[in-house]
Motif scaffolding. Structure first.
Motif, PDB file in Angstrom:
ATOM      1  N   GLY A 382       4.429 -11.090  -5.757  1.00  0.00           N
ATOM      2  CA  GLY A 382       5.818 -10.181  -5.812  1.00  0.00           C
ATOM      3  C   GLY A 382       6.610 -10.031  -7.070  1.00  0.00           C
ATOM      4  N   LEU A 383       6.807 -11.154  -8.028  1.00  0.00           N
ATOM      5  CA  LEU A 383       7.405 -11.175  -9.269  1.00  0.00           C
ATOM      6  C   LEU A 383       6.921 -10.008 -10.006  1.00  0.00           C
ATOM      7  CD1 LEU A 383       8.318 -14.968  -9.816  1.00  0.00           C
ATOM      8  CD2 LEU A 383       9.984 -13.330  -9.066  1.00  0.00           C
ATOM      9  N   ALA A 384       5.595  -9.940 -10.198  1.00  0.00           N
ATOM     10  CA  ALA A 384       5.169  -8.836 -10.926  1.00  0.00           C
ATOM     11  C   ALA A 384       5.164  -7.502 -10.321  1.00  0.00           C
ATOM     12  CB  ALA A 384       3.445  -9.107 -11.175  1.00  0.00           C
ATOM     13  N   ALA A 385       5.340  -7.523  -9.008  1.00  0.00           N
ATOM     14  CA  ALA A 385       5.597  -6.018  -8.710  1.00  0.00           C
ATOM     15  C   ALA A 385       6.711  -5.222  -8.957  1.00  0.00           C
ATOM     16  CB  ALA A 385       5.300  -6.068  -6.940  1.00  0.00           C
ATOM     17  N   ARG A 386       7.732  -5.844  -9.332  1.00  0.00           N
ATOM     18  CA  ARG A 386       9.060  -5.358  -9.711  1.00  0.00           C
ATOM     19  C   ARG A 386       9.788  -6.185 -10.760  1.00  0.00           C
ATOM     20  NH1 ARG A 386      12.587  -1.150  -7.511  1.00  0.00           N
ATOM     21  NH2 ARG A 386      11.007  -0.544  -5.826  1.00  0.00           N
ATOM     22  N   LEU A 387       9.534  -5.677 -11.887  1.00  0.00           N
ATOM     23  CA  LEU A 387       9.871  -6.614 -13.039  1.00  0.00           C
ATOM     24  C   LEU A 387      11.298  -6.342 -13.174  1.00  0.00           C
ATOM     25  CD1 LEU A 387       6.614  -6.071 -15.257  1.00  0.00           C
ATOM     26  CD2 LEU A 387       7.364  -8.118 -13.676  1.00  0.00           C
TER      27      LEU A 387
END
Length: 955
Positions: A382-387
């Motif tokens: 999830g964190l990598a999906a929207r930086l």
């Protein structure tokens, strides 16, 4: 793919005939959320069925076979490769078939239905000192059925391997509705009458294996994480014809699994966690072979982008314990003796320092730091999906694996491949098992972007195979990689896969388009270019405004967790996908898309999906991609009711700051009136439940006395914003807050007569809210740069976030930058060395959801502990009242169900401890739950008040 005529009425009638009581939902409001999983794909099903028993599953499969309709089995919907979406009927096992049927501690086995969530199983087995080994990062919401479908692994796969290694038997239903048990010796009928059919099926499989011994032995089972394709090597003579483990990883394409018997492992008695810093993920990968010599239970890697995003989203203190570096490894060692484990950890650290690649390393001693660090890793997708920079990244090649000794070389070449295509990727994953997760900044919304994506994935498949690797290391092939299997396997192996599926599913109705006869990897992509939408909120963190905001949801599904964090209270109360943050976001995506939901802002399906959202804002913090459903709901209600008559509660509760101000001039007679029959009539007319007592209004006289007492001599260092709730219902809180702040060296000037506009926001009356907010900003942004301290957390959150995002002005942002909660003021502004009056040793705390979500790292629980409270028993989760929500007649039952999750059990076990709740809603809910018991929630200011018994401050 089936060409059956779509006859929904006939199909549902047939299922109802052979499975009375089976719940089947149709229409976009029901099917929209099930068109997605956690992948790039969208396939709208025709219907969703919610089986309660294996017989229900039999009925669905028989009806669908008669009609030629496909069936897709689904657990938690967390699949990242498009494994859990499909046309026809989706079977949701998570809703009802989620029972733990048996745990045998002596045999170390458990029998479970496939809809059971992994954490539920682990919680039950922990009572016996046992655990289920594989532990995907989605353990709080993924189901055993999904893990079996994908052959999932997890953070400790270095020790525990894949799900297939822990399966003893599977209870299945074949495509033609026959029940059987697949175990480690073959296939057995549940009903003796089906023996002939099951025996023929097994005989066909045995012939297939005998005819393909050479490719099965040479192409399958080469590396630990080889999940791609079917695991036919499990059926080799030397492996005992293990039908159970051969069906693991088939992604629901061969049979539907209804229950499983799984093997458990003993819980380790001792453990140590090392965090190792590196300049680069390749350097980290170079050290993996040396680390593996120490027999770790976990070796996890990630790069700096994930850590930076976590700190921005949840506060700078959300990630602690990492050494210097731009990439990190977590290495966990376990054993039976803590001293021996600690010695191994120290030795490993010395060895790695000698290797010369470390930028830093340490053993993490603090349990809190360990939990924090593992949460960063678990939220990686999830964190990598929207930086932090707003960039978006997508799965598709998130799952490849090589042998661990080949990992560094593979990563080096993989990054070159990314660069050659003008792409960047966020890397993390199970480095100890050679499995790398990466989310890539593809542009799947445009034709050009999709073409680049297809070329890259084809070349990436060739690259990983050249390194002896596999397309999938745990997520399965799904729609993302099935088309590429021919790059990895010979034509003969591909034909064997097809024959295996055909034996079990001759009509190709089970999860079609996956593994065998695959759909093109760029077909059915969810993302496409959509028009921008005019809105009242500015959505400053999303480049495409509202469209980009609702696109934040990529299906990670943390909102479906039953514990941990605060999100999502309504899902926890109902268990319905449509009542999760993800389900609502998917319906909003469908609305913007304009296909299944065609009436835009006027959509009743979307309104219904949003109905039970409590607007608690917890998702804006707990969701790894920062979905803010409270804001989306406010925008939708504003647009939906524009120019139309609203629900009665929007007027009675939305305009409460105005009406409560008038009530204060005649508080005593108004309170008497509202306590009688006329009050109940007025409540019903206003859409307000009569099951609650309306809080008593405070008199203007009491307010004036409080404000006079709140003034402190000398120059004021801050403004004390007297919000509408404090002014109308508990002015004594303003007095207590002023005294405590002054005692802490923060002298204040009370500021009355202004409003944050919250009630108009939560009811979607954004035009009014803007006028109210603009007036407030004009009065506060007058050149004064002193901190603004707000005793009511919800109003503080509105000033901090809603005001600048709705007004979109520099003045609004200047005001927002000055806002502190009462807790935040004492944390950041109090004089060094300040100590409060003596405090109780134990406190029960209800933290307001808006404070939890908006003021990261400034939580009342932390402050209370620092001030000397020994035990803070925090009711983690929403109180259930949530402003107007719990007062609305139609939401009362849900409000109470939410309260039952965390708050009510603590009140029932109170045992004389004080209860602290800064939020007016929380305090009101506590008063309601207390009934005739003498329980009153204190604001933190009242608990810390150096002069608690002040005269003249009650109504």
């Amino acid at each position: 793919m089936t060409t059956a005529t779509r006859d929904l009425a006939g199909l549902t009638a047939r299922m109802a005939e052979i499975a009375p009581g089976l719940r089947v939902e149709t229409g976009p409001g029901a099917t929209g959320p099930y068109a997605y999983d956690a992948s790039n794909y969208r396939v709208l099903p025709w219907a969703v069925a919610f089986p309660r028993t294996a017989d229900d599953v039999v009925a669905v499969l028989r009806a669908c076979r008669e009609a030629g309709v496909p069936v897709t089995a689904r657990g938690g919907g967390t699949s990242m490769a498009g494994n859990a979406v499909g046309l026809g009927v989706v079977l949701d096992f998570s809703r009802h078939m989620n029972r733990i049927l048996d745990i045998d501690p002596e045999a170390r086995t458990a029998r479970v239905e496939t809809g059971v969530v992994l954490d539920a199983l682990r919680g039950a087995t922990a009572l016996h000192g046992l655990d289920f080994g594989p532990d995907p990062s989605s353990h709080s919401r993924c189901t055993l059925g999904g893990m079996i479908g994908n052959d999932a692994c997890g953070n400790r796969s270095v020790r525990d391997g894949r799900t297939s290694g822990h399966v003893e038997a599977l209870e299945i239903v074949t495509a033609d509705g026959v029940r059987a048990v697949a175990d480690r010796s073959g296939l057995h009928p549940v009903d003796p009458q089906d023996a002939g059919l099951v025996d023929r099926l097994e005989a066909d499989v045995r012939r297939l294996i005998a005819d393909n011994l050479e490719p099965i032995r040479t192409e399958l089972g080469r590396i630990p994480r080889q999940v791609s394709g079917y695991q036919l090597h499990r059926l080799l003579p030397e492996n005992g014809f293990d039908m159970a483990r051969a069906l693991v990883g088939t992604e629901g394409t061969c049979a539907v699994v209804t229950a499983a018997t799984v093997r458990l492992v003993a819980t380790a008695q001792a453990s140590a966690l090392l965090t190792l810093g590196y300049d680069d993920v390749v350097d980290a990968a170079e050290d993996v072979p040396e680390i593996l010599r120490f027999s770790p239970s976990a070796v996890e890697g990630m790069d700096e982008a994930i850590v930076a995003t976590m700190r921005v989203r949840r506060g700078p203190d959300s990630v602690t314990g990492l050494p210097e570096g731009r990439a990190w490894l977590y290495v966990e060692l376990e054993g039976e003796d803590q001293a021996a484990v600690d010695a191994r950890a120290a030795e490993l650290l010395d060895v790695l320092k000698a290797q010369g690649r470390l930028t830093g390393g340490r053993v993490v001693e603090s349990p809190a730091e360990r939990r924090s660090l593992w949460r960063v890793r678990e939220d990686g997708a999830g964190l990598a999906a929207r930086l932090v920079d707003g960039g978006e990244s997508w799965p598709g090649w998130e799952d490849a694996a090589v042998a661990p000794e080949n990992l560094a070389a593979y990563l080096r070449d993989f990054r070159k491949l990314l660069t050659s295509h003008g792409l960047t990727g966020v890397l993390y994953g199970h480095f100890g098992a050679g499995c790398v997760h990466v989310r890539i900044d593809f542009d799947p919304a445009t034709d050009t972007g999709r073409a680049v994506m297809r070329r890259f994935l084809s070349e990436a498949a060739t690259l990983v195979v050249s390194h002896g690797g596999t397309l999938s290391g745990e997520h399965g092939d799904g729609r993302a990689r099935s088309e590429l299997l021919e790059v990895m396997y010979s034509h003969r192996m591909i034909r064997a896969f097809a024959a295996f599926k055909r034996i079990f599913d001759p009509d190709g109705l089970l999860n079609p388009g996956v593994i065998v006869e695959p759909a093109p990897l760029d077909a059915d992509l969810a993302l496409r270019e959509l028009p921008l939408v005019d809105t009242s909120f500015t959505f400053p963190h999303d480049t495409d405004g509202f469209t980009g905001a609702v696109r934040r949801c990529v299906g990670i599904g943390r909102c479906r967790s039953d514990s941990g964090g605060v999100m999502c209270p309504s899902y926890r109360a109902t268990g319905e996908e449509n009542d999760s943050t993800r389900g609502r976001a998917r319906m909003l995506q469908e609305m913007v898309r304009g296909e299944a939901v065609q009436d835009g802002w006027r959509s009743t399906e979307v309104k219904d999906a949003l109905d039970l959202c409590l607007s608690c804002k917890a998702c804006s913090s707990d969701c790894p991609v920062g979905v803010d459903m409270a804001t989306y709901k406010a925008e939708f209600l504003h647009q939906h009711y524009k120019g139309r008559l609203r629900p009665r509660s929007h007027y009675s509760l939305g305009w409460l700051p105005k009406t409560s101000g008038l009530a204060g001039y005649a508080a005593r007679p108004v309170n008497l009136l509202l306590r009688g029959p006329l009050g109940r009539l007025l409540a019903r007319l206003g859409g307000v439940t009569t099951k609650r007592r309306i809080p008593a209004f405070a008199s203007r006289r009491a307010l004036r006395k409080t404000l006079r007492a709140a003034k402190t001599p000398g120059p004021a260092k801050a403004l004390l914003f007297v919000d509408s709730f404090t002014r109308a219902f508990r002015p004594q809180v303003a007095g207590a807050a002023s005294r405590v702040l002054a005692d802490a060296g923060i002298t204040c000037t009370p500021r009355d007569g202004l409003c944050c506009g919250l009630t108009w926001v939560s009811t979607g009356q954004l035009s009014v809210a803007r006028r109210i907010m603009a007036r407030t900003v004009a009065h506060l942004d007058d050149g004064d740069d002193r901190p603004i301290i707000v005793a009511e957390p919800s109003c503080a959150a509105a000033l901090k976030r809603d005001v600048p995002e709705l007004l979109g002005t520099e003045a609004a942002q200047r005001v927002a930058d000055r806002v502190h909660t009462f807790t935040g003021a004492l944390t950041d502004l109090a004089e060094q060395g300040w100590t409060p009056p003596p405090l109780p040793e134990d406190v029960v705390l209800q933290t307001h959801c808006h404070e939890y979500a908006t003021f990261k790292g400034r939580r009342p629980a932390d402050l209370l502990r620092r001030l000397g409270v020994r035990t803070v028993d925090e009711a983690e989760g929403c109180c259930g009242l949530a402003g107007n929500f719990g007062f609305e007649a139609e939401h009362y039952d849900t409000s109470m169900a939410v309260a039952d999750l965390a708050l009510k059990p603590r009140l029932d076990a109170l045992d004389g401890r004080p209860v602290v709740a800064d939020g007016f809603s929380c305090a009101t809910q506590i008063d309601h739950l207390a009934g005739d018991r003498s329980i009153r929630a204190l604001h933190l200011a009242e608990l810390l008040d150096p002069a608690a018994d002040q005269p003249g401050e009650t109504s």
